[in-house]
Design a protein around this motif. Structure first.
Motif, PDB file in Angstrom:
ATOM      1  N   PRO A  11      46.107  33.836  52.767  1.00 54.92           N
ATOM      2  CA  PRO A  11      47.449  34.264  52.378  1.00 54.92           C
ATOM      3  C   PRO A  11      47.371  35.282  51.252  1.00 54.92           C
ATOM      4  CG  PRO A  11      47.373  31.884  52.673  1.00 54.92           C
ATOM      5  CD  PRO A  11      45.971  32.374  52.798  1.00 54.92           C
ATOM      6  N   ALA A  12      48.268  36.275  51.303  1.00 55.39           N
ATOM      7  CA  ALA A  12      48.170  37.401  50.377  1.00 55.39           C
ATOM      8  C   ALA A  12      48.306  36.985  48.928  1.00 55.39           C
ATOM      9  CB  ALA A  12      49.225  38.451  50.737  1.00 55.39           C
ATOM     10  N   ASP A  13      49.003  35.865  48.672  1.00 58.10           N
ATOM     11  CA  ASP A  13      49.274  35.512  47.289  1.00 58.10           C
ATOM     12  C   ASP A  13      48.253  34.546  46.696  1.00 58.10           C
ATOM     13  OD1 ASP A  13      49.971  33.321  48.790  1.00 58.10           O
ATOM     14  OD2 ASP A  13      51.884  32.958  47.791  1.00 58.10           O
ATOM     15  N   ALA A  14      47.178  34.222  47.404  1.00 58.18           N
ATOM     16  CA  ALA A  14      46.202  33.259  46.868  1.00 58.18           C
ATOM     17  C   ALA A  14      45.516  33.799  45.623  1.00 58.18           C
ATOM     18  CB  ALA A  14      45.172  32.912  47.932  1.00 58.18           C
ATOM     19  N   THR A  15      45.198  35.077  45.592  1.00 60.27           N
ATOM     20  CA  THR A  15      44.490  35.626  44.429  1.00 60.27           C
ATOM     21  C   THR A  15      45.384  35.751  43.205  1.00 60.27           C
ATOM     22  OG1 THR A  15      44.936  37.878  45.212  1.00 60.27           O
ATOM     23  CG2 THR A  15      42.839  36.879  45.859  1.00 60.27           C
ATOM     24  N   ARG A  16      46.703  35.562  43.383  1.00 62.66           N
ATOM     25  CA  ARG A  16      47.573  35.615  42.209  1.00 62.66           C
ATOM     26  C   ARG A  16      47.383  34.399  41.309  1.00 62.66           C
ATOM     27  NH1 ARG A  16      51.649  31.971  42.503  1.00 62.66           N
ATOM     28  NH2 ARG A  16      52.186  31.159  44.577  1.00 62.66           N
ATOM     29  N   LEU A  17      46.723  33.366  41.833  1.00 67.85           N
ATOM     30  CA  LEU A  17      46.514  32.161  41.028  1.00 67.85           C
ATOM     31  C   LEU A  17      45.620  32.425  39.830  1.00 67.85           C
ATOM     32  CD1 LEU A  17      45.967  29.507  43.855  1.00 67.85           C
ATOM     33  CD2 LEU A  17      47.985  29.774  42.384  1.00 67.85           C
ATOM     34  N   LEU A  18      44.680  33.353  39.977  1.00 63.87           N
ATOM     35  CA  LEU A  18      43.707  33.627  38.919  1.00 63.87           C
ATOM     36  C   LEU A  18      43.588  35.116  38.694  1.00 63.87           C
ATOM     37  CD1 LEU A  18      40.860  31.178  40.028  1.00 63.87           C
ATOM     38  CD2 LEU A  18      42.453  30.818  38.131  1.00 63.87           C
ATOM     39  N   THR A  19      43.368  35.473  37.466  1.00 65.09           N
ATOM     40  CA  THR A  19      43.090  36.856  37.114  1.00 65.09           C
ATOM     41  C   THR A  19      42.027  36.866  36.033  1.00 65.09           C
ATOM     42  OG1 THR A  19      44.101  38.972  36.484  1.00 65.09           O
ATOM     43  CG2 THR A  19      44.851  36.999  35.304  1.00 65.09           C
ATOM     44  N   LEU A  20      41.513  38.036  35.725  1.00 64.35           N
ATOM     45  CA  LEU A  20      40.435  38.147  34.748  1.00 64.35           C
ATOM     46  C   LEU A  20      40.961  38.783  33.473  1.00 64.35           C
ATOM     47  CD1 LEU A  20      37.422  37.462  34.568  1.00 64.35           C
ATOM     48  CD2 LEU A  20      36.916  39.795  35.309  1.00 64.35           C
ATOM     49  N   ARG A  21      40.717  38.112  32.356  1.00 67.36           N
ATOM     50  CA  ARG A  21      41.050  38.635  31.037  1.00 67.36           C
ATOM     51  C   ARG A  21      39.774  38.727  30.213  1.00 67.36           C
ATOM     52  NH1 ARG A  21      46.670  36.099  28.578  1.00 67.36           N
ATOM     53  NH2 ARG A  21      48.116  37.120  30.058  1.00 67.36           N
ATOM     54  N   PRO A  22      39.814  39.388  29.062  1.00 65.35           N
ATOM     55  CA  PRO A  22      38.605  39.464  28.225  1.00 65.35           C
ATOM     56  C   PRO A  22      38.028  38.095  27.875  1.00 65.35           C
ATOM     57  CG  PRO A  22      40.242  41.035  27.458  1.00 65.35           C
ATOM     58  CD  PRO A  22      40.911  40.206  28.512  1.00 65.35           C
TER      59      PRO A  22
END
Length: 336
Positions: free
Chosen positions: A2-13
């Motif tokens: 599903p297109a929104d699965a990667t919205r669960l996690l993102t990369l920060r410093p």
């Protein structure tokens, strides 16, 4: 996927971040809220405002950093809801208390595995496969050359050496959390009931494993003077790797130097460290177990935190799987 699965996690410093739940997972810098997979220092750092982890990981962090290692701490039990996100912890099979962290929202889920192993480990709960849309994996031993032998075979080699050289103490380098206790348990499973001597740096964590009901057997301190150390002929002595560069090791007369690590499969590394008896014992997945896990879970996409991501990305391309390297700075390859 599903297109929104990667919205669960993102990369920060600071590392992996869940925007909807407003928390980080294994951050490399102090943050307001941290979810911690396990107690190794490259994943579990002090100074966070709030920490959510397994009870054992929280205890281990308190042992290593002191009771005030975080503003508040919470034991991960069942499903915990943070913002609009459901969080569950699942065993990772890496070290005592180690967990994968599942994040679920909007009908999709991501699993951050931390460090993990598929080989049964008598010192901790086994890895639990968790079906997911997004899987975040390590790649410490992500090269086809890394095919680790059964740990019991390596312990048999150790015991054969002890029998062959009864006049020499066997000094084994093993990290204080996880590896040391695993080597001890493997020795006990192999029928080695003799006292095992441990460096002082291992004492508190070994005591904690005993408190948790893990039968390590007869452990004795390796804090004797030079005359007493010379009397330890044929004994097994376990110490952290740092001890082998200190005067402590000089009190033993002609010891057999051993080291327990997945890296001991690379003989050049063993020679560089002056290791006479390399023991290929790892708490991480090797290449066959890593690729087997990815095929078994079959996520729509997987991300790679650290390690040999180049080889794993090539494998993903050949398998026509979606993958992305994160190049997380601050995680180490099988060290504390």
């Amino acid at each position: 996927m599903p297109a929104d699965a990667t919205r669960l996690l993102t990369l920060r410093p600071e590392g992996l971040y869940c925007p909807e739940g407003d928390f980080h997972i294994d951050p490399t810098r102090p943050v307001a809220r941290a979810l911690i997979t396990h107690g190794h220092a490259d994943h579990a750092r002090a100074g966070h405002g709030a920490v959510l982890a397994s009870a054992q990981t929280l205890d281990i962090m308190a042992i290593r950093y002191g009771e005030g290692f975080a503003g508040t701490r919470q034991v991960a039990e069942g499903t915990v809801t943070l913002g609009g996100v459901e969080v569950r912890f699942h065993p990772a099979g890496h070290v005592l208390g180690s967990c994968q962290i599942e994040v679920r929202a909007g009908g999709v889920n991501a699993v951050v595995s931390g460090d993990y192993s598929r080989v049964p480990n008598p010192a901790c709960a086994p890895f639990e496969p968790v079906p997911c849309d997004l899987f975040v994996t390590e790649a410490t031993f992500a090269l086809p050359v890394f095919h680790h032998p059964p740990p019991g075979e390596e312990i048999a080699r150790l015991l054969a050496s002890v029998q062959a050289f009864p006049e020499r103490a066997h000094l084994i380098g093993a990290y204080a959390l996880g590896k040391a206790q695993r080597v001890i348990m493997l020795l006990r499973q192999a029928g080695h009931d003799a006292p095992i001597y441990i460096h002082g740096a291992l004492q508190r964590l070994c005591d904690y494993h005993l408190e948790q009901g893990i039968p390590l057997g007869d452990l004795r301190p390796a804090t004797m003077d030079k005359a007493e150390a010379k009397a330890l002929r044929g004994a097994v002595v376990i110490a952290p790797p740092s001890a082998f560069a200190s005067p402590w090791v000089q009190r033993f007369a002609d010891p057999v130097i051993a080291f327990a690590s997945g890296w001991m499969q690379i003989r050049a590394r063993a020679r560089q460290r002056g290791v006479e008896l390399p023991l290929v014992i790892s708490d991480h997945v090797d290449w066959p177990d890593l690729t087997r896990t990815l095929r078994e879970l079959n996520p729509g996409e997987f991300w790679i935190t650290h390690g040999r991501d180049d080889a794993l990305m090539r494998w993903a391309d050949l398998e026509q799987r979606r993958a992305k390297p994160l190049h997380l700075v601050g995680y180490e390859d099988e060290v504390e």
